[in-house]
Design a protein around this motif. Structure first.
Motif, short mmCIF file in Angstrom:
data_model
loop_
_atom_site.label_atom_id
_atom_site.label_comp_id
_atom_site.label_asym_id
_atom_site.label_seq_id
_atom_site.Cartn_x
_atom_site.Cartn_y
_atom_site.Cartn_z
N TYR A 111 2.29 2.19 -3.37
CA TYR A 111 1.33 2.92 -4.19
C TYR A 111 1.16 4.35 -3.68
O TYR A 111 0.97 5.27 -4.47
N TYR A 112 1.25 4.51 -2.38
CA TYR A 112 1.15 5.85 -1.81
C TYR A 112 2.26 6.72 -2.38
O TYR A 112 2.05 7.88 -2.76
N SER A 155 -3.91 2.64 -3.48
CA SER A 155 -3.24 2.72 -2.19
C SER A 155 -4.26 2.76 -1.06
O SER A 155 -4.14 2.04 -0.06
N ASP A 179 -3.38 5.31 -8.86
CA ASP A 179 -2.53 4.75 -7.81
C ASP A 179 -3.00 5.16 -6.41
O ASP A 179 -2.85 4.39 -5.46
N SER A 223 1.57 7.75 -5.92
CA SER A 223 0.44 8.65 -6.12
C SER A 223 0.94 10.06 -6.45
O SER A 223 1.67 10.65 -5.67
N ALA A 259 0.83 -1.20 0.00
CA ALA A 259 0.00 0.00 0.00
C ALA A 259 0.87 1.26 0.00
O ALA A 259 0.61 2.22 -0.73
N TYR A 260 1.94 1.22 0.79
CA TYR A 260 2.81 2.38 0.91
C TYR A 260 3.53 2.67 -0.41
O TYR A 260 3.73 3.83 -0.77
#
Lengths: 799, 246
Positions: free
Chosen positions: B85-86, B102, B98, B89, B82-83
């Motif tokens: 994708y963060y 995320s 993205d 972003s 997840a991070y």
């Protein structure tokens, strides 16, 4: 399978029992660790499982799925009370060390290597072997080899590491081409006509020796569809291919060919008897029938019927009529009934339903271009009525920005039927480069040597992100601004630098702001051995407004320009020394071209007045010009363009007259660049620039006109228009002249040229124009005579 | 295999993450199904991550926590996916695919690992990204507001987009601004409408004001809201009386 422990029992006889695993033995593992096998099986000591139950089956499946084992068995060693002792026996698959291909040519071996789904270190199973053989067979079948043989030989078995090397012995066999396509049952059309309609498969023959007419299933199926479509377009609704066969036959002397045979059942040719609509309140039946485009007695063309019903190219189909005014929820119920005498009655029932309003308009995929640049080009406005043509116009206009791959702009709808609302969502795909880089070299004629020029155009620049370090990759981009930087140098004493910037939407409204500057310098020794030197610096600012009146193709442009000339030699009427001018230009233009590179239709019209006021220390003049070009599609893809241009230069009084704005005709920008101290007008067929411009002459020297006229006629054929390249060959006729003053002006006393040429557009290079013109008139007093050819070359100039 | 793994780890420790990633890839292909292979999978993802190849890192973290769901590192891998994708972003003006990804992954992480010490961090990232998405919507609304000066129907579009911001991102700092601006958008739209549609549209502004007062009684833009509410009431009354006099 001959396992002594295998006993067939009826599972229903053994009631499921919950047992605790006390011990699990793993046997047969060689390279795999016990713990890995246990973890994969999902069984652990102390765990409660139900036997019979899903746990054991799942474990076996999970182990198999790893592809590492050729055999997996789970035994119950003993069971005491509620406890069970299990054994997992596995047999490991041999794994691939490497594989070789023998037989075919090297290039094919390389292709095959990529296609074979085998990876060193992975297990070699029967299924991967079969997949490999299939891949090889498929590869050859697509290329017309139908007798390919593949043998897999296992070599160098390394028992210790359980590794194996495979050899694929491939014999591609002989290539066989299609030699015969025959039909039966075709009463209305000849075999020859039908073969043509197949399109996808063809017979090989003498004039098709360059391409191979091999057979593949996919194109065969497509060909059959084409054939059926062809019949349906001609009213044969019941057409069927009753039988088809593809066979190999011996043509002659042991050579084989493929034959294709189809047996058809044509059925009757249907004609339209009646068309009736029901449920229509917005449009009358006559309007709808006209839109459908069928009349009584017409042959029923299934394809035309469907496209005029649901969506055709001209966008005047019945669905479009409704969708463009918001009736997205139109329901059509089409009933085509047989009528006596091979006729059809068409009944179309419809429920018009409510108007759909747009809720959200969204887009995604803009990884470089900012939201507001995309959004300002969206024609669908939230809260407004749904319109299909607005979507189509949006797609077209987004494509014209040049920031997105035109084919990949996909509109999609998210319909909320209950609330009569719809979301429009555009999928975008950013192009690799909206920027282009021009690098050109050319020979500038005997005096100037080689010309080198470089220009970069950033068409999606973002000025406000210049200070944002993160956005520099490679340059700040995304705001749709244009930045252009150029340098031109020649071997002898010529250089030019320029820069310009444009923001097409100032403060979020369709008003453009541009500014720029350029500097040019030219020095050379003339034929009499004297040094001539010219310098020019100019800077400008423009403000453009898109008008909505008289129509939305008009823009009004105001330009403020400061120019400074410095020359060290008298030329024409230009005296040595400095000259400064500050001018204001008001221009009105209308542009309705459908394509900026190779317009099919539309026109451009410009009219402008430029005033350089007689202020202290400044030179003065005024200039008026008008031009018009129109493009008309002829037949096929052919387009004809015609146009004219006039310009007039005058002065407010006798003092401080600027002589730098006088008109000279001929050449293209590239030929003219060293005569930046003149007002050059392009004209094909004449060399232009320093090699001879059309101009009034005084004492053998060109002095430039104060009036000019120019006429264009052109026939273009857009031969190639793809994303990678646009190629437009043309024939042209051009004529023009420059006149000393009004007394001399005669709009039809002109210098003419005819010729051929081509425009090439390459996205990274921009527009290139090549022309080869034949002069019908010469320029008296120069070497530019009638009856000569002139080759001209230009790069980067917009249409 | 151990040697190969140690070699890869050596690259990793020395900060040569590109080489490390390549080496771990090899370890994984050869050592599939072994404990070392599992370890290598995690460090492959870490190598990509530290090499700033977040997209590759995300997919390797995902592979890790799907294959080795029971491993202790699985929650970490979920968080890191997840991070990644963060970190991918982009700023609010660009495509937010993205960001959505995320947020979804962080939410999954939170719901699966309630006890994890990183939950708080995840929630914070979610809030931050939702703030960004709200800003995206809000700025679209502002754009319609500007375009409204040219074509009035854009004011209605602005009102719709302000509404979307409130509905979808009610907890963000943009909700209050959006609600206040929505009143203004409806007022402008009504003022630019034909007389017989004005009452209905001024009423929209008044409704919007009522929502504002309910949701944000002490909102920062209260005075703006009041101003346009007064203008709406006045406009409506005027429209009604004008219509009556016709």
């Amino acid at each position: 399978a001959q396992d002594p422990t295998l006993r067939i029992t009826n599972p229903l006889d053994t009631p499921p029992r919950s047992l605790t695993i006390t011990q699990i033995d793993v046997t047969g593992a060689e390279t795999r660790s016990e713990s890995m096998i246990l973890a994969t099986a999902g069984l652990s000591v102390g765990e409660q499982i139900t036997i019979p139950g899903p746990a054991i089956g799942d474990a076996i499946q999970r182990l198999f799925r790893t592809g590492l084992f050729s055999d997996v068995q789970i035994y119950q060693i003993s069971r005491t009370g509620s406890q069970v002792h299990l054994e997992i026996e596995v047999r490991e698959q041999p794994r691939l060390d490497r594989f070789e291909i023998t037989g075919p040519r090297r290039s094919q071996r390389r292709d095959l290597r990529d296609l074979i789904p085998m990876i060193p270190g992975f297990a070699v199973t029967e299924s991967t072997k079969a997949q490999s053989v299939n891949a090889i067979m498929r590869y050859y079948r697509e290329r017309g080899f139908r007798n390919t043989e593949v043998v897999i030989v296992e070599r160098d078995r390394d028992e210790v590491r359980n590794r194996v090397t495979l050899e694929f012995q491939v014999d591609p066999g002989r290539r066989i081409q299609i030699h015969e396509i025959t039909f039966e049952g075709n009463e209305s059309f000849s075999d020859r006509k039908l073969r043509g309609e197949l399109r996808e498969i063809k017979r090989t023959n003498l004039w098709r020796t360059l391409t191979r007419q091999t057979f593949d299933q996919a194109s065969f199926e497509e060909a059959q569809e084409n054939l059926i479509n062809f019949y349906q377009q001609n009213g044969f609704r019941d057409i069927r291919i009753v039988e088809d066969s593809v066979f190999v036959f011996e043509r002659s002397r042991g050579r084989e060919g493929i034959g294709v045979f189809m047996r058809l059942e044509e059925g009757p040719q249907y004609r339209v008897r009646n068309i009736a609509f029901d449920g229509n309140t917005i449009y009358t039946e006559e309007e709808l029938i006209a839109s459908l485009g069928f009349e009584r007695g017409d042959v029923f063309d299934q394809e035309r019927f469907e496209s005029n019903m649901y969506g055709n190219r001209r966008n005047n189909d019945i669905t479009a009529l409704y969708h463009d005014i918001g009736h997205l929820f139109l329901d059509l119920d089409i009933d085509i009934r047989d009528a006596p005498g091979d006729s059809l009655d068409i009944f179309i029932g419809m429920v018009e339903n409510d108007i759909a309003t747009i809720n959200r308009v969204e887009f995604f995929g803009n990884t470089k271009t900012h939201d507001h640049v995309v959004r300002r080009n969206l024609r669908n406005i939230p809260g407004g009525n749904y319109s299909r043509s607005a979507i189509q116009r949006t797609v077209r206009e987004l494509a014209q920005l040049g920031y997105f791959v035109p084919e990949n702009i996909m509109p999609d709808l998210d319909v909320d039927f209950e609330n009569r609302k719809v979301d429009v969502i555009y999928a975008l795909d950013e192009t690799a480069g909206s920027d282009n880089f021009e690098l050109s070299g050319g020979f500038g004629g005997r005096q100037f040597g080689v010309i080198l020029s470089a220009r970069v155009n950033f068409n999606n620049f973002s000025a406000r992100n210049i200070l944002n370090g993160e956005s520099w990759r490679p340059l700040p981009s995304g705001d749709g601004q244009r930045l252009s930087l150029g340098v031109q140098l020649t071997g002898r004493g010529y250089r030019s630098y320029n820069f310009s910037f444009q923001e097409p939407w100032l403060f979020g409204l369709p008003n453009s702001l541009g500014f720029g500057a350029n500097y040019s310098y030219f020095r050379f020794s003339n034929l009499s051995g004297q040094n001539e030197r010219y310098e020019q610096f100019s800077t400008f600012m423009t403000l453009g407004r898109r008008l909505t009146f008289p129509d939305d193709f008009f823009t009004q442009v105001t330009t403020l320009r400061f120019q400074l000339f410095d020359s060290a030699f008298p030329r024409g009427l230009i005296e040595p020394g400095r000259s400064k001018s500050l001018s204001l230009r008001l221009g009105l233009n209308r542009n309705s071209l459908d394509n900026p590179i190779s317009p099919n239709s539309g026109s451009t019209f410009d009219i402008g007045v430029e005033l350089a006021a007689p202020l202290a220390g400044l030179d003065q003049y005024y200039l008026a010009d008008i031009s018009f070009t129109q493009h008309v599609p002829l037949f096929g893809r052919l387009v004809a363009s015609t146009g004219f241009e006039y310009g007039y230069l005058g002065w407010f009084n006798d003092n401080n007259r600027s002589q730098y704005q006088r008109f000279y005709l001929g050449g293209t920008l590239l030929q003219q660049q060293q005569t930046f101290y003149q007002n050059n007008i392009e004209l094909r067929g004449f060399p232009g620039g320093r090699n001879g411009s059309i101009s009034p002459y005084l004492n053998g020297e060109p002095i430039g006109g104060s009036i000019y006229s120019k006429y264009i006629a052109e026939i273009r054929y857009p031969a190639v228009s793809s994303e990678q390249v646009t190629l437009v060959p043309y024939l042209f006729f051009e004529a023009g002249n420059a006149y000393a003053d009004f007394d001399e002006f005669d709009p039809f006393r002109v210098k003419r040229a005819v010729g051929i040429g081509t425009r090439v557009f390459l996205p990274i290079l921009g527009l290139i124009d090549l022309s080869y013109g034949y002069r019908l008139d010469g320029i008296p007093g120069t070497n530019v005579n009638a009856g000569q050819w002139e080759f001209l070359f230009n790069i980067g100039s917009p249409f | 295999l151990e040697v190969a793994f140690d070699k890869a780890m050596a690259f990793y420790d020395r900060g040569r993450f590109g080489d490390a990633a390549q080496a771990f890839e090899t370890v994984i292909t050869v050592g599939r199904g072994t404990d070392i292979g599992q370890e290598a999978q995690f460090f492959l993802a870490e190598s990509y991550f530290k090499n700033r190849q977040y997209r590759l890192a995300a997919s390797e973290y995902q592979r890790y926590h799907i294959f080795f769901n029971r491993s202790d590192r699985s929650p970490d891998a979920q968080f890191m996916e997840a991070y990644s994708y963060y970190l991918l972003s982009p700023r609010y003006e660009l495509d937010q695919t993205d960001t959505f990804q995320s947020i979804e992954l962080f939410q999954l992480f939170v719901s699966r690992n309630r006890a994890s010490p990183r939950v708080e961090e995840a929630v914070q990232y979610i809030d931050e990204m939702r703030e960004k998405l709200a800003q995206k919507n809000f700025s679209a609304a502002n754009q319609y507001m500007r375009l409204g000066r040219r074509t009035a129907v854009n004011f209605r579009a602005a009102a719709i987009y302000y509404g979307l911001t409130i509905d979808r991102y009610p907890e963000t700092s943009f909700a209050e601004k959006s609600q206040a601006n929505q009143i203004r958008a409806w007022v402008y739209f009504a003022e630019n409408s034909t007389l017989n549609r004005q009452e209905e549209r001024f009423n929209k502004a008044i409704e919007s004001y009522e929502t504002y007062v309910q949701l944000f009684p002490r909102g920062a833009n209260r005075s703006l809201a009041e101003e346009y509410f007064d203008r709406a009431v006045q406009g409506r009354d005027q429209a009604v009386s004008q219509l009556a006099n016709l």
